[in-house]
Design an enzyme around this catalytic site. Structure first.
Site, short mmCIF file in Angstrom:
data_model
loop_
_atom_site.label_atom_id
_atom_site.label_comp_id
_atom_site.label_asym_id
_atom_site.label_seq_id
_atom_site.Cartn_x
_atom_site.Cartn_y
_atom_site.Cartn_z
N CYS A 6 -0.14 -13.30 -5.00
CA CYS A 6 0.35 -12.28 -4.08
C CYS A 6 -0.73 -11.82 -3.10
CB CYS A 6 0.96 -11.12 -4.87
SG CYS A 6 2.12 -10.10 -3.96
N HIS A 7 -1.15 -10.55 -3.16
CA HIS A 7 -2.16 -10.01 -2.25
C HIS A 7 -3.59 -10.24 -2.75
CE1 HIS A 7 1.34 -7.86 -0.67
NE2 HIS A 7 0.63 -7.64 0.42
#
Length: 182
Positions: free
Chosen positions: A106-107
């Site tokens: 994800c991030h």
């Protein structure tokens, strides 16, 4: 296999911590929660508070030699906090220079951008990180999971919670190949 999970004191996406943690344990490995502060880390379900998890150790007290591999869970705030902590960034960079596998979802690649370890790498992430990855010298792809072995270590990345099953299967397999098998 002994795996470090690096998270900030607040902001980790809970499912991106707990699902990979369980995958490590199910593979016979040991998971350690590493953070920038002792105590507990506050996880989130997107923007809502989730559970709190006890920290095993803090960065600065351990390094890549203490582990077989590293997992970087996401959440928007989590990697943003980590990239502002020099010890956390050095901890991440140490896994790359030591040739140990790293998995990020994800991030989480924001921390990899800060560690300056993406040049010549191909990876995936949450789509909003595409420009950051490219500006850091990496190639961004929109795939469920990407395994990149070009460099001193293997980097396994994934986009989002919906990709967790494929992400966990890929990093457990790669961690085993790297000698971190149980």
């Amino acid at each position: 296999m002994k795996v470090a999970f690096l998270v900030a004191p607040e902001g980790v996406e809970q499912i991106e911590l707990t699902s990979p943690w369980k995958a490590v344990q199910d593979a016979g490995g040991t998971a350690h929660l590493v953070s920038t502060k002792p105590g507990k880390v506050q996880a989130f379900h997107h923007l809502d508070r989730g559970d709190a998890f006890p920290v095993d150790t803090v960065v600065g007290e351990v390094g890549a030699p203490d582990y077989d591999a590293l997992v970087l869970p996401g959440g928007v705030a989590n990697p943003d906090f980590l990239r502002m902590d020099e010890r956390a960034v050095a901890f991440v960079r140490d896994f790359f220079t030591s040739g140990k596998p790293v998995a990020a979802i994800c991030h989480a690649p924001w921390t990899l951008v800060e560690a300056d370890v993406l040049r010549g790498r191909t990876l995936t992430s949450w789509p909003s990180l595409r420009t950051d990855v490219q500006n850091a010298g990496g190639s961004w792809v929109d795939e469920q999971v990407k395994v990149c072995a070009s460099g001193p270590n293997t980097l396994i990345t994934s986009r989002k919670p919906d990709d967790l099953k494929a992400f966990c299967e890929a990093f457990v397999e790669e961690f085993g190949k790297a000698g971190g098998g149980s």
